[in-house]
Design a protein around this motif. Structure first.
Motif, PDB file in Angstrom:
ATOM      1  N   ASP A 245      55.075   5.166   8.086  1.00 53.87           N
ATOM      2  CA  ASP A 245      54.172   6.009   7.289  1.00 53.87           C
ATOM      3  C   ASP A 245      53.115   6.673   8.174  1.00 53.87           C
ATOM      4  OD1 ASP A 245      55.546   5.335   5.000  1.00 53.87           O
ATOM      5  OD2 ASP A 245      54.163   3.716   4.445  1.00 53.87           O
ATOM      6  N   ASP A 246      52.652   5.953   9.202  1.00 52.35           N
ATOM      7  CA  ASP A 246      51.674   6.535  10.130  1.00 52.35           C
ATOM      8  C   ASP A 246      52.286   7.704  10.895  1.00 52.35           C
ATOM      9  OD1 ASP A 246      49.682   4.609   9.491  1.00 52.35           O
ATOM     10  OD2 ASP A 246      50.673   3.176  10.826  1.00 52.35           O
ATOM     11  N   PHE A 247      53.561   7.558  11.277  1.00 50.52           N
ATOM     12  CA  PHE A 247      54.243   8.630  12.003  1.00 50.52           C
ATOM     13  C   PHE A 247      54.397   9.871  11.113  1.00 50.52           C
ATOM     14  CE2 PHE A 247      58.113  10.888  13.275  1.00 50.52           C
ATOM     15  CZ  PHE A 247      57.782  11.197  14.585  1.00 50.52           C
ATOM     16  N   ILE A 248      54.796   9.658   9.869  1.00 49.20           N
ATOM     17  CA  ILE A 248      54.974  10.786   8.952  1.00 49.20           C
ATOM     18  C   ILE A 248      53.635  11.474   8.684  1.00 49.20           C
ATOM     19  CG2 ILE A 248      55.610  11.405   6.577  1.00 49.20           C
ATOM     20  CD1 ILE A 248      57.825   9.231   6.810  1.00 49.20           C
ATOM     21  N   ALA A 249      52.579  10.695   8.541  1.00 44.40           N
ATOM     22  CA  ALA A 249      51.247  11.277   8.336  1.00 44.40           C
ATOM     23  C   ALA A 249      50.825  12.087   9.555  1.00 44.40           C
ATOM     24  CB  ALA A 249      50.231  10.173   8.054  1.00 44.40           C
ATOM     25  N   ALA A 250      51.153  11.599  10.749  1.00 46.37           N
ATOM     26  CA  ALA A 250      50.826  12.340  11.973  1.00 46.37           C
ATOM     27  C   ALA A 250      51.595  13.652  12.025  1.00 46.37           C
ATOM     28  CB  ALA A 250      51.130  11.485  13.207  1.00 46.37           C
TER      29      ALA A 250
ATOM     30  N   LEU B 276      57.190   1.128  26.935  1.00 48.47           N
ATOM     31  CA  LEU B 276      58.486   0.818  26.343  1.00 48.47           C
ATOM     32  C   LEU B 276      59.258   2.102  26.137  1.00 48.47           C
ATOM     33  CD1 LEU B 276      57.444   1.326  23.119  1.00 48.47           C
ATOM     34  CD2 LEU B 276      57.088  -1.078  23.360  1.00 48.47           C
ATOM     35  N   ARG B 277      60.559   1.958  26.122  1.00 45.44           N
ATOM     36  CA  ARG B 277      61.436   3.117  26.008  1.00 45.44           C
ATOM     37  C   ARG B 277      61.875   3.275  24.554  1.00 45.44           C
ATOM     38  NH1 ARG B 277      63.423   4.662  31.021  1.00 45.44           N
ATOM     39  NH2 ARG B 277      65.402   5.371  30.193  1.00 45.44           N
ATOM     40  N   VAL B 278      61.734   4.493  24.066  1.00 46.88           N
ATOM     41  CA  VAL B 278      62.142   4.821  22.707  1.00 46.88           C
ATOM     42  C   VAL B 278      63.242   5.876  22.808  1.00 46.88           C
ATOM     43  CG1 VAL B 278      61.418   5.745  20.481  1.00 46.88           C
ATOM     44  CG2 VAL B 278      59.832   4.337  21.815  1.00 46.88           C
ATOM     45  N   THR B 279      64.411   5.543  22.308  1.00 49.31           N
ATOM     46  CA  THR B 279      65.547   6.462  22.350  1.00 49.31           C
ATOM     47  C   THR B 279      65.950   6.811  20.930  1.00 49.31           C
ATOM     48  OG1 THR B 279      66.362   5.443  24.376  1.00 49.31           O
ATOM     49  CG2 THR B 279      67.944   6.735  23.114  1.00 49.31           C
ATOM     50  N   PHE B 280      66.183   8.090  20.710  1.00 50.07           N
ATOM     51  CA  PHE B 280      66.721   8.479  19.404  1.00 50.07           C
ATOM     52  C   PHE B 280      67.679   9.638  19.581  1.00 50.07           C
ATOM     53  CE2 PHE B 280      62.654  10.636  19.810  1.00 50.07           C
ATOM     54  CZ  PHE B 280      62.944  11.948  19.483  1.00 50.07           C
ATOM     55  N   ASN B 281      68.732   9.585  18.796  1.00 52.88           N
ATOM     56  CA  ASN B 281      69.727  10.651  18.695  1.00 52.88           C
ATOM     57  C   ASN B 281      70.455  10.449  17.367  1.00 52.88           C
ATOM     58  OD1 ASN B 281      71.331   8.460  19.220  1.00 52.88           O
ATOM     59  ND2 ASN B 281      71.880   9.074  21.274  1.00 52.88           N
ATOM     60  N   ASN B 282      71.203  11.407  16.944  1.00 47.03           N
ATOM     61  CA  ASN B 282      71.916  11.334  15.664  1.00 47.03           C
ATOM     62  C   ASN B 282      70.967  11.049  14.502  1.00 47.03           C
ATOM     63  OD1 ASN B 282      74.349  11.764  17.009  1.00 47.03           O
ATOM     64  ND2 ASN B 282      74.623   9.577  17.362  1.00 47.03           N
ATOM     65  N   ILE B 283      69.810  11.671  14.530  1.00 46.53           N
ATOM     66  CA  ILE B 283      68.823  11.498  13.471  1.00 46.53           C
ATOM     67  C   ILE B 283      68.952  12.680  12.512  1.00 46.53           C
ATOM     68  CG2 ILE B 283      66.357  11.383  12.945  1.00 46.53           C
ATOM     69  CD1 ILE B 283      67.386   8.902  14.367  1.00 46.53           C
TER      70      ILE B 283
ATOM     71  N   ASP C 220      62.606  10.462   7.757  1.00 45.45           N
ATOM     72  CA  ASP C 220      62.473   9.024   7.519  1.00 45.45           C
ATOM     73  C   ASP C 220      63.256   8.210   8.552  1.00 45.45           C
ATOM     74  OD1 ASP C 220      60.790   9.333   5.341  1.00 45.45           O
ATOM     75  OD2 ASP C 220      62.444   9.366   3.893  1.00 45.45           O
ATOM     76  N   MET C 221      64.450   8.668   8.892  1.00 45.46           N
ATOM     77  CA  MET C 221      65.236   7.970   9.923  1.00 45.46           C
ATOM     78  C   MET C 221      64.517   8.016  11.270  1.00 45.46           C
ATOM     79  SD  MET C 221      69.118   9.296   9.006  1.00 45.46           S
ATOM     80  CE  MET C 221      69.885   8.598  10.459  1.00 45.46           C
ATOM     81  N   LEU C 222      63.984   9.177  11.595  1.00 44.09           N
ATOM     82  CA  LEU C 222      63.252   9.329  12.853  1.00 44.09           C
ATOM     83  C   LEU C 222      62.011   8.436  12.864  1.00 44.09           C
ATOM     84  CD1 LEU C 222      62.830  10.792  15.560  1.00 44.09           C
ATOM     85  CD2 LEU C 222      61.561  12.535  14.281  1.00 44.09           C
ATOM     86  N   ALA C 223      61.286   8.440  11.762  1.00 42.89           N
ATOM     87  CA  ALA C 223      60.069   7.628  11.677  1.00 42.89           C
ATOM     88  C   ALA C 223      60.393   6.140  11.821  1.00 42.89           C
ATOM     89  CB  ALA C 223      59.355   7.897  10.350  1.00 42.89           C
ATOM     90  N   GLU C 224      61.438   5.692  11.174  1.00 42.54           N
ATOM     91  CA  GLU C 224      61.831   4.277  11.272  1.00 42.54           C
ATOM     92  C   GLU C 224      62.245   3.915  12.694  1.00 42.54           C
ATOM     93  OE1 GLU C 224      61.623   1.705   9.198  1.00 42.54           O
ATOM     94  OE2 GLU C 224      60.643   3.027   7.755  1.00 42.54           O
TER      95      GLU C 224
ATOM     96  N   SER D 173      59.802   1.397  14.817  1.00 41.41           N
ATOM     97  CA  SER D 173      60.328   0.051  15.087  1.00 41.41           C
ATOM     98  C   SER D 173      59.926  -0.453  16.471  1.00 41.41           C
ATOM     99  CB  SER D 173      61.853   0.041  14.952  1.00 41.41           C
ATOM    100  OG  SER D 173      62.457   0.761  16.014  1.00 41.41           O
ATOM    101  N   LYS D 174      59.555   0.459  17.349  1.00 38.28           N
ATOM    102  CA  LYS D 174      59.151   0.091  18.706  1.00 38.28           C
ATOM    103  C   LYS D 174      57.637   0.100  18.906  1.00 38.28           C
ATOM    104  CE  LYS D 174      63.285   0.224  20.744  1.00 38.28           C
ATOM    105  NZ  LYS D 174      63.794  -0.534  21.840  1.00 38.28           N
ATOM    106  N   MET D 175      56.918   0.686  17.975  1.00 40.85           N
ATOM    107  CA  MET D 175      55.487   0.915  18.170  1.00 40.85           C
ATOM    108  C   MET D 175      54.648  -0.048  17.326  1.00 40.85           C
ATOM    109  SD  MET D 175      55.822   3.298  20.350  1.00 40.85           S
ATOM    110  CE  MET D 175      54.204   3.947  20.592  1.00 40.85           C
ATOM    111  N   GLU D 176      53.359  -0.057  17.600  1.00 34.63           N
ATOM    112  CA  GLU D 176      52.450  -0.934  16.865  1.00 34.63           C
ATOM    113  C   GLU D 176      52.232  -0.437  15.431  1.00 34.63           C
ATOM    114  OE1 GLU D 176      48.216  -3.137  17.716  1.00 34.63           O
ATOM    115  OE2 GLU D 176      48.478  -1.128  18.515  1.00 34.63           O
TER     116      GLU D 176
END
Length: 172
Positions: free
Chosen positions: A134-139, A108-115, A119-123, A127-130
């Motif tokens: 909180d898991d992303f921030i811990a990583a 799947l494609r994950v696009t981000f900009n204007n972050i 917390d915004m980046l993690a959300e 939103s696309k991942m399993e």
């Protein structure tokens, strides 16, 4: 009636029954998805056979029933089906069943900009991942300090762009 004609009648009947069964099997195995748009299905970790069947039938209707039937014929393991799969218009039941059986999921494609914040980046990514935000921030907390980043600089470690991941990719 002679014995020979009875045997020929029985043989003809068996041939007709065999042809009907073969036709029915062929139509189920090579049934094509004829939805209006491609569909993404998600198979979470630990999904049971019955949950997989329900997912396929709910998202794909009769085509999903045929996919599950073929999948069962292949004696597949539901643990290997863990992932995210796109079902394209025209895909046949055996092709999707093989992908589920082998775990060949669709990226799947994950696009981000204007972050602006972590917390915004993690959300956005979660939103696309399993896994969750909180898991992303811990990583990030476990990996980025070793690379020389302070907490306030974490977002600078990620360049805005479009990335491809598998839905089951770990947060780390």
């Amino acid at each position: 009636m002679s014995r020979k004609s009875i045997l020929l009648s029985i043989l003809a009947l068996l041939i007709v029954i065999g042809a009907v069964v073969a036709y029915r099997v062929y139509t189920r195995v090579y049934d094509r998805y004829d939805g209006k748009v491609s569909v993404r299905i998600y198979v979470p970790e630990g999904t049971s056979e019955s949950a997989l069947r329900d997912t396929l039938e709910t998202r794909l209707g009769d085509f999903g029933k045929n996919v599950f039937w073929v999948w069962k014929l292949q004696k597949a393991d539901p643990k290997k089906a863990h992932g995210s799969y796109v079902v394209d218009i025209g895909e046949n039941a055996i092709a999707l069943s093989r992908r589920l059986r082998s775990g060949r999921q669709t990226p799947l494609r994950v696009t981000f900009n204007n972050i602006r914040t972590l917390d915004m980046l993690a959300e956005r990514i979660a939103s696309k991942m399993e896994w969750g935000a909180d898991d992303f921030i811990a990583a990030c907390d476990s990996v980025l300090p070793a690379k020389g980043f302070r907490k306030a600089q974490y977002t600078a470690a990620f360049l805005p762009d479009t990335y491809e991941f598998f839905w089951t990719t770990d947060a780390v």
